[in-house]
Design a protein around this motif. Sequence first.
Motif, PDB file in Angstrom:
ATOM      1  N   ALA D  10       0.733  -1.533  -0.044  1.00 13.96           N
ATOM      2  CA  ALA D  10      -0.023  -0.066   0.014  1.00 13.96           C
ATOM      3  C   ALA D  10       0.826   1.350  -0.059  1.00 13.96           C
ATOM      4  N   ARG D  11       1.972   1.242   0.825  1.00 10.32           N
ATOM      5  CA  ARG D  11       2.832   2.267   0.958  1.00 10.32           C
ATOM      6  C   ARG D  11       3.454   2.535  -0.361  1.00 10.32           C
ATOM      7  N   ARG D  12       3.673   1.537  -1.245  1.00 14.84           N
ATOM      8  CA  ARG D  12       4.309   1.575  -2.420  1.00 14.84           C
ATOM      9  C   ARG D  12       3.511   2.259  -3.236  1.00 14.84           C
ATOM     10  N   LYS D  13       2.165   1.750  -3.519  1.00  8.98           N
ATOM     11  CA  LYS D  13       1.196   2.612  -4.247  1.00  8.98           C
ATOM     12  C   LYS D  13       1.212   4.023  -4.055  1.00  8.98           C
ATOM     13  N   GLU D  14       1.024   4.338  -2.666  1.00  8.30           N
ATOM     14  CA  GLU D  14       0.688   5.649  -2.278  1.00  8.30           C
ATOM     15  C   GLU D  14       1.922   6.699  -2.887  1.00  8.30           C
ATOM     16  N   ILE D  15       3.179   6.018  -2.851  1.00 11.65           N
ATOM     17  CA  ILE D  15       4.070   6.783  -3.163  1.00 11.65           C
ATOM     18  C   ILE D  15       4.383   6.714  -4.565  1.00 11.65           C
ATOM     19  N   LEU D  16       3.822   5.893  -5.347  1.00  9.10           N
ATOM     20  CA  LEU D  16       3.916   5.690  -6.840  1.00  9.10           C
ATOM     21  C   LEU D  16       2.783   6.833  -7.166  1.00  9.10           C
ATOM     22  N   THR D  17       1.601   6.833  -6.560  1.00  4.24           N
ATOM     23  CA  THR D  17       0.490   7.673  -6.978  1.00  4.24           C
ATOM     24  C   THR D  17       1.045   9.076  -6.956  1.00  4.24           C
ATOM     25  N   ALA D  18       1.655   9.440  -5.818  1.00  6.28           N
ATOM     26  CA  ALA D  18       2.364  10.763  -5.562  1.00  6.28           C
ATOM     27  C   ALA D  18       3.316  10.946  -6.686  1.00  6.28           C
ATOM     28  N   ALA D  19       4.055  10.191  -7.016  1.00  2.00           N
ATOM     29  CA  ALA D  19       5.300  10.252  -8.102  1.00  2.00           C
ATOM     30  C   ALA D  19       4.600  10.778  -9.373  1.00  2.00           C
ATOM     31  N   VAL D  20       3.741   9.874  -9.636  1.00  2.00           N
ATOM     32  CA  VAL D  20       2.863  10.143 -10.996  1.00  2.00           C
ATOM     33  C   VAL D  20       2.272  11.580 -11.098  1.00  2.00           C
ATOM     34  N   LYS D  21       1.851  11.735 -10.048  1.00  2.00           N
ATOM     35  CA  LYS D  21       1.141  13.052  -9.949  1.00  2.00           C
ATOM     36  C   LYS D  21       2.152  14.186  -9.995  1.00  2.00           C
ATOM     37  N   VAL D  22       3.347  14.105  -9.575  1.00  2.00           N
ATOM     38  CA  VAL D  22       4.289  15.141  -9.632  1.00  2.00           C
ATOM     39  C   VAL D  22       4.899  14.960 -11.106  1.00  2.00           C
ATOM     40  N   PHE D  23       5.390  13.854 -11.513  1.00  2.00           N
ATOM     41  CA  PHE D  23       5.716  13.695 -12.936  1.00  2.00           C
ATOM     42  C   PHE D  23       4.917  14.505 -14.093  1.00  2.00           C
ATOM     43  N   ALA D  24       3.650  14.167 -13.678  1.00  2.00           N
ATOM     44  CA  ALA D  24       2.671  14.613 -14.644  1.00  2.00           C
ATOM     45  C   ALA D  24       2.560  16.213 -14.780  1.00  2.00           C
ATOM     46  N   ARG D  25       3.017  16.950 -13.405  1.00  2.00           N
ATOM     47  CA  ARG D  25       2.450  18.281 -13.190  1.00  2.00           C
ATOM     48  C   ARG D  25       3.848  19.007 -13.905  1.00  2.00           C
ATOM     49  N   LYS D  26       5.197  18.369 -13.317  1.00  2.00           N
ATOM     50  CA  LYS D  26       6.129  19.065 -13.438  1.00  2.00           C
ATOM     51  C   LYS D  26       7.265  18.348 -14.860  1.00  2.00           C
ATOM     52  N   GLY D  27       7.064  17.242 -15.078  1.00  2.00           N
ATOM     53  CA  GLY D  27       7.786  16.348 -15.869  1.00  2.00           C
ATOM     54  C   GLY D  27       8.877  15.636 -15.070  1.00  2.00           C
ATOM     55  N   PHE D  28       9.380  14.440 -15.778  1.00  2.00           N
ATOM     56  CA  PHE D  28      10.322  13.558 -14.809  1.00  2.00           C
ATOM     57  C   PHE D  28      11.445  14.182 -14.518  1.00  2.00           C
ATOM     58  N   ALA D  29      11.982  15.036 -15.572  1.00  2.00           N
ATOM     59  CA  ALA D  29      13.323  15.720 -15.416  1.00  2.00           C
ATOM     60  C   ALA D  29      13.186  16.822 -14.449  1.00  2.00           C
TER      61      ALA D  29
END
Lengths: 200, 200, 200, 200
Positions: D10-29
């Motif tokens: 569950a924790r992994r999923k939480e983090i992944l969700t957060a990461a995807v959100k930020v990747f989407a917002r700012k771009g991976f780079a």
Amino acid sequence: MSPRKVDKAARRKEILTAAVKVFARKGFAATRIDDIAAEAGMAKGSVYLYYDSRDALLEAAFEAYRAMSADIFDRAVNGPGPALERLAGLVHAVLDVLAARREPARIMVDLWAASRDAEKSPVDMAAVYGDSRAAIAELLRQADKEGVLRAGVSEHHAAVIVGALEGCLLQCLVDPGLPATELAEPIIQVCLEGLRRPAA
Amino acid sequence: MSPRKVDKAARRKEILTAAVKVFARKGFAATRIDDIAAEAGMAKGSVYLYYDSRDALLEAAFEAYRAMSADIFDRAVNGPGPALERLAGLVHAVLDVLAARREPARIMVDLWAASRDAEKSPVDMAAVYGDSRAAIAELLRQADKEGVLRAGVSEHHAAVIVGALEGCLLQCLVDPGLPATELAEPIIQVCLEGLRRPAA
Amino acid sequence: MSPRKVDKAARRKEILTAAVKVFARKGFAATRIDDIAAEAGMAKGSVYLYYDSRDALLEAAFEAYRAMSADIFDRAVNGPGPALERLAGLVHAVLDVLAARREPARIMVDLWAASRDAEKSPVDMAAVYGDSRAAIAELLRQADKEGVLRAGVSEHHAAVIVGALEGCLLQCLVDPGLPATELAEPIIQVCLEGLRRPAA
Amino acid sequence: MSPRKVDKAARRKEILTAAVKVFARKGFAATRIDDIAAEAGMAKGSVYLYYDSRDALLEAAFEAYRAMSADIFDRAVNGPGPALERLAGLVHAVLDVLAARREPARIMVDLWAASRDAEKSPVDMAAVYGDSRAAIAELLRQADKEGVLRAGVSEHHAAVIVGALEGCLLQCLVDPGLPATELAEPIIQVCLEGLRRPAA
DNA sequence: TATGAATGAGGTTTCATTCAT
DNA sequence: GATGAATGAAACCTCATTCAT
């Protein structure tokens, strides 16, 4: 036209000197790249223009140490005069270096630590001591040819002589109260006189 | 009385044993609390119930080393028999420890590194070597009283003997190819026979 | 007049060409100014005489891409012949560019990434695609006037055609196994024939 | 006794969700681990308890994307009803996902960029599109068996359909003004009707 | 104009230590 | 006591940009 030009080799040496100083003062583990840069009077990033990593600096320090060691031993092996006198001179030389500049010698403990796993590390103190033993063994062979050694002197005695030297250095390193130069004569007496053929 | 006191001390010892094993294997700098906990078969946090910090574990390792060293030297000083025989026994004892369990001896380089600044660190190898020299000096005095030493043997010779011992240990540590036990006799020959009064 | 003006422009172009090459090869994120300078055969600092920053180079690459894209679409819109034939030619042209020089096309993904926030970035792929859709829409209007389209063809169909083109490019980019040129005819069939008025 | 227990997955999923959100917002780079940690409401170091590196997070995002994509396509292939209706449903499904949650779809450009060198990167968009084409090709075969396709429909047409889908997504991504859902019907008309056998 | 050495902000990652359960 | 998840302070290293020559 004539852009800034630096002597790369000189710069490397400057940085290495600074690094050795800091390694000696704080130990490798506690040394930060920032410390080295500060000691060398430059910015952190500049260090990386000349050395790839902190480990590379320790490696360079090792190479310098190895060269210095080899130089001292080579001179004793190839020098003029009776072999045992050259051996005695070697003992003095090694201890004088320590007495003259205590700091650089301190990095030895870091080199020992770094050569913990001989395969993985380019810092190979085993090779240095192997070379040292070989040099001493050669000196002993020369002395034997000169007929000044008693019978039964083997390769292992070279290890003992190297050990006495390094062991005395070690004690001087950890105990600043021990006077390095004063140990030279006792070492010579114990190690060399004991091997000498009793005067008829 | 204190229902858990024994357990606490036993637990501390378990952890220390584990720590020394890992220190020996990977070196102090590369040892993680996790490694120690794993080696001791417990959780990381539990280590902190028994030791305040990673450094405290090195300190404990030092105390153990110091105790072991003191024990070996004390036995030689206070044992029965001729002094030089006890000294020879001491040499064998020291090298046998290394030969028997190479790993624990490896922590010496970390102890040397940690005792770099004698004031700040509770790891005080200078004291250990001071004690060792005192013990050897006492042995030499005993030997002198027995009349078996030649004249002119001073305190510095004790440093040389300690040095030869430690220096040979060092070489064996760094170079696994060097057979520790085989160095005992050469050390004894070089260090002791050279000091012995020539048989009439 | 201005003795070096031509050189300056030529130099900018050289650098841009080099930059595009490297962007295509390694991606914008992984491209270092050093790489570009090396590719252009000059020193790193010189790049800054012609472009203000690394981002400025991507922006310039975008402008070039936009110009090239506009050129292809403009030619189709203003060219001679039946509209749908020009549209077919456009499809071939776009895919041929990719087939001819795969590398430059690769910077598209970096342009997409850079145009993520339309407001802040001067890289505006939305505008490029808007222009493309407008051009296709114009072509469709021309075709409609020629009476070769079936009824109900709207602006959205232009988006689909642009989408099919870009989507096929994308697949070819990501999967080197897909042969770009072979996709031209299927695209034409699907996109154009489906819109054509059934032959009475 | 009962130490803090967390659901690792569950924790992994939480983090992944957060990461995807930020990747989407700012771009991976442009995404910093700090950003992800903040979005997930935890400290930077905690992220590393669940993912080995920033790249690992992008890889996880890719896996999630791939799974979602596979799911949509699988459902279309294996669902009930006429093949072309399922294909039309697929088109709607893909565009609805984008319309519903624009942000997650934005990471596609980062996935494309990351799959630049297929060998080195675990992010393999080529495989995703290959799977998509295979699914569409299967649907077309099914439609052909149902006798609703005109002759000459090949594997390449699958690439065109996938391309039209992805290309429209792309346009919607870079141009927020384009309404994704409204493109569904035009895509279906262009891609499917054009392939349909003319009603007698 | 051209150079390339120097800078130093900034990012990733590690890990000793803490503490809620 | 025991656990192990969480923390966050460092530290290494990179590299865009500057600037003295």
